[in-house]
Design an enzyme around this catalytic site. Structure first.
Site, PDB file in Angstrom:
ATOM      1  N   HIS A  36       0.804  -1.218   0.000  1.00  0.00           N
ATOM      2  CA  HIS A  36       0.000   0.000   0.000  1.00  0.00           C
ATOM      3  C   HIS A  36       0.841   1.273   0.000  1.00  0.00           C
ATOM      4  O   HIS A  36       0.304   2.376   0.054  1.00  0.00           O
ATOM      5  CB  HIS A  36      -0.945  -0.017   1.215  1.00  0.00           C
ATOM      6  CG  HIS A  36      -2.107   0.907   1.111  1.00  0.00           C
ATOM      7  ND1 HIS A  36      -2.290   1.993   1.945  1.00  0.00           N
ATOM      8  CD2 HIS A  36      -3.165   0.920   0.259  1.00  0.00           C
ATOM      9  CE1 HIS A  36      -3.409   2.621   1.620  1.00  0.00           C
ATOM     10  NE2 HIS A  36      -3.962   1.998   0.606  1.00  0.00           N
TER      11      HIS A  36
ATOM     12  N   LYS B 246      -4.527  11.202   4.163  1.00  0.00           N
ATOM     13  CA  LYS B 246      -4.305  10.590   5.482  1.00  0.00           C
ATOM     14  C   LYS B 246      -3.350  11.509   6.259  1.00  0.00           C
ATOM     15  O   LYS B 246      -2.152  11.598   5.931  1.00  0.00           O
ATOM     16  CB  LYS B 246      -3.681   9.203   5.353  1.00  0.00           C
ATOM     17  CG  LYS B 246      -4.493   8.212   4.479  1.00  0.00           C
ATOM     18  CD  LYS B 246      -3.931   8.131   3.098  1.00  0.00           C
ATOM     19  CE  LYS B 246      -4.390   7.000   2.228  1.00  0.00           C
ATOM     20  NZ  LYS B 246      -5.615   6.373   2.352  1.00  0.00           N
TER      21      LYS B 246
ATOM     22  N   HIS C 108      -9.332  11.360   0.544  1.00  0.00           N
ATOM     23  CA  HIS C 108      -8.397  10.234   0.632  1.00  0.00           C
ATOM     24  C   HIS C 108      -7.105  10.616   1.354  1.00  0.00           C
ATOM     25  O   HIS C 108      -6.230   9.780   1.553  1.00  0.00           O
ATOM     26  CB  HIS C 108      -8.088   9.733  -0.790  1.00  0.00           C
ATOM     27  CG  HIS C 108      -7.487   8.369  -0.843  1.00  0.00           C
ATOM     28  ND1 HIS C 108      -6.211   8.147  -1.304  1.00  0.00           N
ATOM     29  CD2 HIS C 108      -7.986   7.158  -0.487  1.00  0.00           C
ATOM     30  CE1 HIS C 108      -5.941   6.863  -1.249  1.00  0.00           C
ATOM     31  NE2 HIS C 108      -6.999   6.232  -0.762  1.00  0.00           N
TER      32      HIS C 108
ATOM     33  N   ASP D  18      16.999   9.805  -8.650  1.00  0.00           N
ATOM     34  CA  ASP D  18      18.432  10.110  -8.524  1.00  0.00           C
ATOM     35  C   ASP D  18      18.889  10.183  -7.070  1.00  0.00           C
ATOM     36  O   ASP D  18      19.953  10.775  -6.787  1.00  0.00           O
ATOM     37  CB  ASP D  18      18.773  11.437  -9.229  1.00  0.00           C
ATOM     38  CG  ASP D  18      18.605  11.367 -10.739  1.00  0.00           C
ATOM     39  OD1 ASP D  18      18.561  10.243 -11.270  1.00  0.00           O
ATOM     40  OD2 ASP D  18      18.503  12.432 -11.366  1.00  0.00           O
TER      41      ASP D  18
ATOM     42  N   LYS E 145       3.243   4.389  -1.290  1.00  0.00           N
ATOM     43  CA  LYS E 145       3.362   5.253  -2.471  1.00  0.00           C
ATOM     44  C   LYS E 145       4.686   6.005  -2.339  1.00  0.00           C
ATOM     45  O   LYS E 145       4.803   6.922  -1.522  1.00  0.00           O
ATOM     46  CB  LYS E 145       2.219   6.272  -2.577  1.00  0.00           C
ATOM     47  CG  LYS E 145       0.843   5.647  -2.847  1.00  0.00           C
ATOM     48  CD  LYS E 145       0.071   5.429  -1.595  1.00  0.00           C
ATOM     49  CE  LYS E 145      -1.326   4.883  -1.893  1.00  0.00           C
ATOM     50  NZ  LYS E 145      -1.943   4.289  -0.706  1.00  0.00           N
TER      51      LYS E 145
ATOM     52  N   ASP F 289      -1.410  19.877  17.799  1.00  0.00           N
ATOM     53  CA  ASP F 289      -1.105  21.192  18.385  1.00  0.00           C
ATOM     54  C   ASP F 289      -0.694  22.239  17.346  1.00  0.00           C
ATOM     55  O   ASP F 289      -0.041  23.233  17.696  1.00  0.00           O
ATOM     56  CB  ASP F 289       0.014  21.061  19.435  1.00  0.00           C
ATOM     57  CG  ASP F 289      -0.403  20.250  20.646  1.00  0.00           C
ATOM     58  OD1 ASP F 289      -1.616  20.118  20.871  1.00  0.00           O
ATOM     59  OD2 ASP F 289       0.485  19.750  21.356  1.00  0.00           O
TER      60      ASP F 289
END
Length: 484
Positions: free
Chosen positions: A224, A404, A402, A231, A226, A409
């Site tokens: 899952h 997350k 979508h 380089d 990404k 604070d």
């Protein structure tokens, strides 16, 4: 003949009883949250035969024998590589803020993985901005491109990214692409995959889905993460899959997906590259390590420490879940969370309730409509106790939110690939960045505020008056918590 059929009936009942009793004992003896065990027992007894089959398919963390052995052997070498970063000038815990200091301690003690300063972070929240930025960096690549994604979906600007990768490979750039077999099934069957291989790009399916493997490996265990590393100088991570939202799931009835990516430069890039190396070895058996980062840090410049927090089979168990709990427990004023899938563990619910009950402003932003009906109803099963504890819940109307993210604070944040559900926190290959950068955190907080401006605050009195039909569906789908 009648006695024979009677005997078969009794034998079938007896065998089924032995099977159910055996699975029950196995569920009880497994060391995991009591709520998960009880949910599985409910499924096994309420749905005969199918419930037992579901447990064999989804009930236990099973990476497959070969991958599991490989991951076990990898832990020490990767921990050794990570521990070398402790000698880097970029690891300066004496300059860390209070939030990231404890998270650095946890990750360092469990995995040898320190937080590193000297990073530059750019928050990108527009799909066009994200994809055009990725394309530009690919076009400027000189030596290597490493990518891992759960979903690559053909169409729109995602095809332009594929074209840029093919052109990069043709000019001699070493390109490695790791795609989850289930999430990227359309891309892996498309002409793009063939053209990439022809151009010399290494395309590997992660956790290949096959009917021959259904009882050899847990099917809902997914890659899952990404990650893009170019380089070893530029990296991207965040919530967005390699998709153009205008061409993705347009018939799902939830609107476009709303995502973010973070463009990173600095020592954290090499750590993200190492996580790609881990994933690549788990799948292929090929071991490589990135170069160690250059750690010349100007003490007069902002330090911007970032802790990379990976999780998944073979890595220290529940590390992201621990970091999340630690971050929330350190809050002094506010906790603001965005997540598309909210099916939390009992421990996380207790943490959120306790945080609100000690006077902290806790805000949860989730989509009003979800692409998973089961998740949508299961999420609402938690509303009553959270609202009663003082947690504010906002339902977002501007599409499938979508992103997350967790902001603590208004000073510190967590962003990455992790949903607030047990599959993300306990099962999948996931990644979170813990970021101690006040300017970046303010940007993330303002973005969250823009989500709230397009949301509806759930009123506790109105919620208590919801229909019996809604209450029934909430409880029914709550039972399937382990499968969500």
């Amino acid at each position: 003949m009648e006695k024979f059929y009677h005997f078969l009936t009794l034998a079938g009942i007896g065998l089924y009883w032995i099977l159910v009793a055996g699975v029950t004992i196995r569920v009880v003896l497994k060391r995991r949250a009591v709520s998960v065990s009880l949910a599985w027992l409910m499924i096994i007894y309420i749905i005969p035969i199918l419930g037992v089959a579901c447990y064999f398919l989804f009930g236990e963390l099973n990476l497959g024998r070969k991958r599991a052995e490989r991951a076990k052997e990898m832990l020490a070498p990767f921990a050794d590589w990570f521990s070398l970063l402790n000698d880097c000038h970029a690891h300066a815990p004496e300059n860390f803020g209070r939030h990231i200091y404890r998270i650095d301690e946890l990750c360092n003690n469990r995995f040898g993985l320190p937080a590193l300063s000297g990073n530059s972070l750019s928050l990108q929240s527009s799909p066009d901005e994200i994809l055009h930025s990725i394309i530009e960096d690919i076009e400027n690549a000189q030596t290597s491109i490493r990518m891992v994604f759960y979903i690559w979906h053909p169409g729109g600007l995602a095809d332009s990214v594929a074209s840029a990768l093919i052109q990069a490979a043709k000019r001699g750039v070493d390109v490695k692409l790791l795609l989850d077999s289930a999430g990227s099934h359309r891309f892996l069957r498309s002409e793009w995959e063939k053209m990439m291989r022809t151009a010399g790009i290494e395309v590997v399916q992660a956790l290949e889905v096959s009917p021959w493997r259904i009882f050899l490996r847990r099917l809902d265990l997914r890659q899952h993460r990404k990650i893009i590393v170019i380089d070893e100088k530029i990296a991207y991570t965040g919530s967005m899959n390699l998709v153009d939202p205008a061409y993705f799931k347009q018939d799902s009835g939830v609107g476009q997906w709303i995502d973010i990516m973070i463009r990173v430069t600095g020592p954290t890039v090499n750590v993200l590259s190492a996580i790609h190396c881990w994933d690549w070895e788990v799948e292929t058996g090929e071991r490589t390590f990135p170069s160690l980062p250059e750690c010349r840090i100007d003490p007069d410049e902002p330090q911007h420490p970032v802790q990379v927090v990976p999780s998944g089979p073979g890595m220290p168990e529940h590390l992201i879940s621990q970091v999340l709990t630690l971050a929330i427990n350190q809050a002094n004023r506010s906790v603001r969370i965005t997540t598309p899938y909210f099916v939390p563990s009992a421990d996380l619910v207790a943490t959120l309730k306790m945080t609100a009950q000690r006077g902290i402003n806790v805000e949860l932003i989730i989509p009003h409509k979800n692409d998973s009906v089961m998740v949508q109803w299961a999420s609402r099963a938690f509303y009553s106790e959270l609202l009663s504890a003082g947690v504010k819940i906002y339902e977002f109307y501007g599409g499938l939110l979508h992103t997350k993210s967790v902001v603590i604070d208004e000073e510190f944040c967590l962003v990455g690939t992790v949903n607030m559900d047990m599959r993300s926190l306990w099962l999948n290959f996931e990644l979170t960045l813990a970021i101690d950068d006040l300017e970046f955190t303010k940007e993330m907080y303002w973005l969250q505020q823009s989500y709230m401006d397009d949301s509806h605050l759930v009123d506790i009195d109105q919620w208590k008056n919801r229909s019996m039909y809604s209450r029934f569906l909430e409880r029914v789908f709550y039972l399937f918590n382990p499968l969500l």
